[in-house]
Design an enzyme around this catalytic site. Structure first.
Site, PDB file in Angstrom:
ATOM      1  N   LYS A 163     -15.568  88.508  45.511  1.00 49.27           N
ATOM      2  CA  LYS A 163     -14.281  88.630  44.827  1.00 49.27           C
ATOM      3  C   LYS A 163     -14.451  88.436  43.320  1.00 49.27           C
ATOM      4  CE  LYS A 163     -12.936  85.376  47.561  1.00 49.27           C
ATOM      5  NZ  LYS A 163     -12.216  84.343  48.328  1.00 49.27           N
ATOM      6  N   THR A 204      -1.684  81.189  42.018  1.00 50.37           N
ATOM      7  CA  THR A 204      -2.716  81.789  42.865  1.00 50.37           C
ATOM      8  C   THR A 204      -3.255  80.808  43.909  1.00 50.37           C
ATOM      9  OG1 THR A 204      -4.414  81.178  41.235  1.00 50.37           O
ATOM     10  CG2 THR A 204      -3.440  83.385  41.044  1.00 50.37           C
ATOM     11  N   GLY A 226      -4.230  79.348  47.103  1.00 46.29           N
ATOM     12  CA  GLY A 226      -4.395  79.875  48.447  1.00 46.29           C
ATOM     13  C   GLY A 226      -4.721  81.355  48.535  1.00 46.29           C
ATOM     14  N   THR A 227      -5.068  81.999  47.410  1.00 46.48           N
ATOM     15  CA  THR A 227      -5.358  83.435  47.470  1.00 46.48           C
ATOM     16  C   THR A 227      -6.581  83.741  48.323  1.00 46.48           C
ATOM     17  OG1 THR A 227      -6.504  83.197  45.344  1.00 46.48           O
ATOM     18  CG2 THR A 227      -4.279  84.096  45.283  1.00 46.48           C
ATOM     19  N   GLY A 228      -7.610  82.890  48.258  1.00 47.86           N
ATOM     20  CA  GLY A 228      -8.809  83.125  49.065  1.00 47.86           C
ATOM     21  C   GLY A 228      -8.525  83.019  50.551  1.00 47.86           C
ATOM     22  N   CYS A 229      -7.774  82.006  50.928  1.00 52.46           N
ATOM     23  CA  CYS A 229      -7.384  81.831  52.334  1.00 52.46           C
ATOM     24  C   CYS A 229      -6.575  83.024  52.808  1.00 52.46           C
ATOM     25  CB  CYS A 229      -6.543  80.562  52.502  1.00 52.46           C
ATOM     26  SG  CYS A 229      -7.305  79.056  51.884  1.00 52.46           S
TER      27      CYS A 229
END
Length: 270
Positions: A173, A204, A206-209
């Site tokens: 990412k 942003t 929690g964007t990865g989760c």
């Protein structure tokens, strides 16, 4: 309905971890299940405490799920101790799990460490080989590849190193100041770029989760890895564009931006 399992830590403020995963899976029209690996005391400004779940209890959660409602895909997030890693590996191998998306969570959006250093190495040894896809961000990919990432060529080199070392596809990412949210998928020895416009939204958390859960949801529905990544990126972009603004720090996305219906309209009128 397809079933998706998240194996991750709990975020009491609801923006990341298990809570974000369940919201994302529900919004992507799959049945969400969870096995909790850790409890965290956190909010949009930081993490103040982590309590790991006993490895045997993690195993018990997984056994109850696999013996009754077998998941079509699995997302793995925060796994903060070597013992929990080993417990998860044992159950995933035992039940011949499939469509595993692993988000190698190391640091929260707020900058707080979430994983013991000793857990990172054993995660690479035990869980990466079981994964269909791993989704590191730039700082995580630097740790996993051993190189410094300054531009897109470095991203390609890092993704290739991780792929060759572990044999799983890599979605690197690019949202950490490398480019305009362009992500690189390295699968079967080939690189594929997904181009995206950076959205001017500071929230942003929690964007990865969210991204990894959306990918797992789409894999469960039968989409290819490439298709699942594109659909997940579309979902997270729309969730960011909804411009939810709550919390004193980096707030959460609006996971429910596309949920309408009788109950929502009724609530709006109250």
């Amino acid at each position: 309905m397809k079933k998706v399992l998240t194996i991750a830590g709990s975020d009491c403020s609801g923006g990341a971890g298990i809570q974000a995963d369940i919201k994302t899976m529900t919004a992507n029209n799959v049945y969400a299940m969870s096995a909790i690996t850790a409890l965290t005391a956190q909010n949009t400004t930081g993490v103040t405490g982590i309590v790991n779940i006993a490895p045997e209890f993690v195993k018990s959660q997984l056994e109850m799920i696999f013996e009754d409602i077998f998941p079509d895909a699995i997302k793995i997030g925060m796994v903060s101790s070597p013992e929990i890693v080993e417990a998860i590996e044992y159950e995933l191998v035992k039940y011949k799990s499939k469509n595993i998306v692993l988000d190698p969570v190391m640091v929260a959006t707020s900058g707080s460490n979430l994983v013991e250093n000793s857990a990172i190495k054993i995660m690479q040894e035990k869980l990466f080989p079981l994964a269909k896809l791993i989704t590191p961000n730039i700082p995580e990919a630097e740790v996993l590849s051993g190189i410094k990432i300054k531009d897109e060529k470095d991203m390609e080199r890092a993704a290739k190193i991780i792929y060759e070392n572990h044999g799983c596809a890599v979605l690197l990412k690019g949202g950490h100041s490398i480019n305009d949210a362009n992500d690189l998928l390295y699968e079967n020895g080939k690189a594929k770029w997904f181009f995206g416009k950076r959205i001017d939204n500071k929230n942003t958390h929690g964007t990865g989760c969210t991204l990894s859960s959306a990918i797992a949801s789409n894999l469960a529905k039968g989409y290819t890895t490439e298709e699942s990544v594109q659909r997940a990126k579309n979902y997270i972009s729309d969730a960011l564009l909804a411009m939810l603004d709550i919390g004193k720090g980096s707030g959460p996305l609006n996971h429910s931006f596309n949920i309408n219906g009788e109950y929502a309209k009724e609530a709006d009128n109250e």
